[in-house]
Scaffold this motif. Sequence first.
Motif, PDB file in Angstrom:
ATOM      1  N   LEU A 144       0.930  -1.159  -0.134  1.00  0.00           N
ATOM      2  CA  LEU A 144       0.077   0.167  -0.044  1.00  0.00           C
ATOM      3  C   LEU A 144       0.982   1.166   0.095  1.00  0.00           C
ATOM      4  N   LYS A 145       1.833   1.277   0.601  1.00  0.00           N
ATOM      5  CA  LYS A 145       3.049   2.322   0.717  1.00  0.00           C
ATOM      6  C   LYS A 145       3.414   2.636  -0.744  1.00  0.00           C
ATOM      7  N   THR A 146       3.833   1.479  -1.502  1.00  0.00           N
ATOM      8  CA  THR A 146       4.252   1.390  -2.935  1.00  0.00           C
ATOM      9  C   THR A 146       3.156   2.246  -3.704  1.00  0.00           C
ATOM     10  N   MET A 147       1.760   2.101  -3.540  1.00  0.00           N
ATOM     11  CA  MET A 147       0.787   2.589  -4.112  1.00  0.00           C
ATOM     12  C   MET A 147       0.421   3.996  -3.746  1.00  0.00           C
ATOM     13  N   GLY A 148       1.096   4.538  -2.665  1.00  0.00           N
ATOM     14  CA  GLY A 148       0.868   5.969  -2.089  1.00  0.00           C
ATOM     15  C   GLY A 148      -0.375   6.054  -1.054  1.00  0.00           C
ATOM     16  N   ARG A 155       9.966  -3.987 -11.261  1.00  0.00           N
ATOM     17  CA  ARG A 155      10.064  -5.280 -10.716  1.00  0.00           C
ATOM     18  C   ARG A 155      10.380  -6.291 -11.701  1.00  0.00           C
ATOM     19  N   ASN A 156      10.588  -5.665 -12.836  1.00  0.00           N
ATOM     20  CA  ASN A 156      10.689  -6.753 -14.221  1.00  0.00           C
ATOM     21  C   ASN A 156       9.358  -7.755 -14.268  1.00  0.00           C
ATOM     22  N   LYS A 157       8.087  -7.465 -14.008  1.00  0.00           N
ATOM     23  CA  LYS A 157       7.004  -8.126 -13.721  1.00  0.00           C
ATOM     24  C   LYS A 157       6.193  -8.210 -15.274  1.00  0.00           C
ATOM     25  N   THR A 158       5.558  -9.297 -15.588  1.00  0.00           N
ATOM     26  CA  THR A 158       4.658  -9.135 -16.722  1.00  0.00           C
ATOM     27  C   THR A 158       3.195  -8.684 -16.688  1.00  0.00           C
ATOM     28  N   LEU A 159       3.044  -7.703 -17.422  1.00  0.00           N
ATOM     29  CA  LEU A 159       1.335  -7.201 -17.364  1.00  0.00           C
ATOM     30  C   LEU A 159       0.770  -7.549 -18.503  1.00  0.00           C
ATOM     31  N   VAL A 160      -0.424  -8.096 -18.409  1.00  0.00           N
ATOM     32  CA  VAL A 160      -1.135  -8.454 -19.533  1.00  0.00           C
ATOM     33  C   VAL A 160      -2.539  -7.820 -19.268  1.00  0.00           C
ATOM     34  N   THR A 203       1.086   4.583 -12.407  1.00  0.00           N
ATOM     35  CA  THR A 203       1.609   3.631 -11.323  1.00  0.00           C
ATOM     36  C   THR A 203       1.767   2.254 -11.583  1.00  0.00           C
ATOM     37  N   ILE A 204       0.642   1.631 -12.164  1.00  0.00           N
ATOM     38  CA  ILE A 204       0.775   0.266 -12.506  1.00  0.00           C
ATOM     39  C   ILE A 204       2.169  -0.054 -13.376  1.00  0.00           C
ATOM     40  N   CYS A 205       2.306   0.768 -14.415  1.00  0.00           N
ATOM     41  CA  CYS A 205       3.427   0.536 -15.220  1.00  0.00           C
ATOM     42  C   CYS A 205       4.719   0.561 -14.833  1.00  0.00           C
ATOM     43  N   GLU A 206       4.839   1.692 -13.847  1.00  0.00           N
ATOM     44  CA  GLU A 206       6.133   2.228 -13.017  1.00  0.00           C
ATOM     45  C   GLU A 206       6.480   0.839 -12.305  1.00  0.00           C
ATOM     46  N   PRO A 262     -13.379   0.534   1.775  1.00  0.00           N
ATOM     47  CA  PRO A 262     -13.688   0.981   0.342  1.00  0.00           C
ATOM     48  C   PRO A 262     -14.604   2.110   0.332  1.00  0.00           C
ATOM     49  N   SER A 263     -15.682   2.122   1.081  1.00  0.00           N
ATOM     50  CA  SER A 263     -16.533   3.265   1.033  1.00  0.00           C
ATOM     51  C   SER A 263     -16.046   4.524   1.380  1.00  0.00           C
ATOM     52  N   GLN A 264     -14.936   4.431   2.141  1.00  0.00           N
ATOM     53  CA  GLN A 264     -14.286   5.830   2.526  1.00  0.00           C
ATOM     54  C   GLN A 264     -13.152   6.242   1.833  1.00  0.00           C
ATOM     55  N   MET A 265     -12.906   5.770   0.477  1.00  0.00           N
ATOM     56  CA  MET A 265     -12.127   5.843  -0.719  1.00  0.00           C
ATOM     57  C   MET A 265     -12.535   6.303  -1.970  1.00  0.00           C
ATOM     58  N   SER A 266     -11.923   7.069  -2.846  1.00  0.00           N
ATOM     59  CA  SER A 266     -12.285   7.369  -4.100  1.00  0.00           C
ATOM     60  C   SER A 266     -12.280   6.071  -5.099  1.00  0.00           C
ATOM     61  N   GLY A 267     -12.602   6.324  -6.107  1.00  0.00           N
ATOM     62  CA  GLY A 267     -12.506   5.147  -7.106  1.00  0.00           C
ATOM     63  C   GLY A 267     -10.844   4.981  -7.411  1.00  0.00           C
ATOM     64  N   GLY A 268     -10.104   5.879  -7.460  1.00  0.00           N
ATOM     65  CA  GLY A 268      -8.817   5.776  -7.885  1.00  0.00           C
ATOM     66  C   GLY A 268      -8.063   5.359  -6.709  1.00  0.00           C
ATOM     67  N   GLN A 269      -8.420   5.465  -5.554  1.00  0.00           N
ATOM     68  CA  GLN A 269      -7.608   4.918  -4.388  1.00  0.00           C
ATOM     69  C   GLN A 269      -8.146   3.260  -4.217  1.00  0.00           C
ATOM     70  N   GLN A 270      -9.757   3.163  -4.663  1.00  0.00           N
ATOM     71  CA  GLN A 270      -9.905   1.792  -4.369  1.00  0.00           C
ATOM     72  C   GLN A 270      -8.934   0.966  -5.456  1.00  0.00           C
ATOM     73  N   GLN A 271      -8.810   1.423  -6.537  1.00  0.00           N
ATOM     74  CA  GLN A 271      -8.109   0.719  -7.716  1.00  0.00           C
ATOM     75  C   GLN A 271      -6.622   0.443  -7.422  1.00  0.00           C
ATOM     76  N   ARG A 272      -6.283   1.333  -6.772  1.00  0.00           N
ATOM     77  CA  ARG A 272      -4.763   1.219  -6.206  1.00  0.00           C
ATOM     78  C   ARG A 272      -4.722   0.106  -5.125  1.00  0.00           C
ATOM     79  N   VAL A 273      -5.601   0.064  -4.322  1.00  0.00           N
ATOM     80  CA  VAL A 273      -5.659  -1.002  -3.332  1.00  0.00           C
ATOM     81  C   VAL A 273      -5.747  -2.419  -4.095  1.00  0.00           C
ATOM     82  N   GLY A 274      -6.626  -2.444  -5.063  1.00  0.00           N
ATOM     83  CA  GLY A 274      -6.643  -3.610  -5.971  1.00  0.00           C
ATOM     84  C   GLY A 274      -5.250  -3.784  -6.403  1.00  0.00           C
ATOM     85  N   ILE A 275      -4.644  -3.014  -6.856  1.00  0.00           N
ATOM     86  CA  ILE A 275      -3.277  -3.022  -7.532  1.00  0.00           C
ATOM     87  C   ILE A 275      -2.288  -3.642  -6.378  1.00  0.00           C
ATOM     88  N   ALA A 276      -2.377  -3.074  -5.315  1.00  0.00           N
ATOM     89  CA  ALA A 276      -1.623  -3.500  -4.150  1.00  0.00           C
ATOM     90  C   ALA A 276      -1.870  -5.024  -3.816  1.00  0.00           C
TER      91      ALA A 276
END
Length: 241
Positions: free
Chosen positions: A131-135, A196-201, A188-191, A144-158
């Motif tokens: 979560l720190k990596t996602m800011g 981490r040299n990970k693959t995203l599809v 953020t996702i791409c960075e 989730p109800s206390q966060m914006s859509g962008g923040q929720q998606q950052r949680v999803g990415i984390a």
Amino acid sequence: MEQAPLIEVRNVTKVYRVGSVDIHALRGVDLIINRGEICCIIGRSGSGKSTLLNVLAGLEHVTSGEIVIAGKRLDKMTQSELIVFRQKHVGFIFQAFNLMPYYTALENVAFPLSFRGMPARKRNALAREALKTMGLETHLKHKPSQMSGGQQQRVGIARALVTNPDIVFADEPTGNLDSNTSDDVMRTICEVMRSRNKTLVMVTHDPNMAMYADKLAVMHQGKLVRFGTPEEIFSHEEELR
């Protein structure tokens, strides 16, 4: 020595039986994705792009052909073997976020680690770092109800990244976000993936989001009709309309 591709799709077909009619969702798809690449699957509605993502992720079995990921044949695996494979190697980012509404951000991100029998203290430490990596270090206890859509998606990415997967599959990850938030989330996702040299599809219908990818796979009527860099593909934009 040249590194073997992380993902190889060989002459893959997928046929759905609807009543007495066969629907050919994939028609002999061949695709190679290398480790560390960001690949975006694009195409019109009904082109087969989501079906391709699902068979790559092992969520659906192919009708014929081969899918090789990290040297393993997904098309030969049983359902239980696929579940284990996904737990070890794969992360998912969803359009609708798919967060558990009564869990905090920290609990949502730590949840996938519980399937590995990891002690709570270690789970929470890894989730906090993700979560720190996602800011979102100040949103650990927010639901989730206390966060914006962008923040929720950052949680999803984390949550997708906390298990340190080889591959992250993303289905329209910015589909529920406004354009400014979409750009912010995609950057953020791409960075993170590249660092981490990970693959995203990723599947998207948005050409602006597709521009973040290294390679684009253009689907049309179940076939892969073009594969190349965004610059190469968007010089033939008529195929995307």
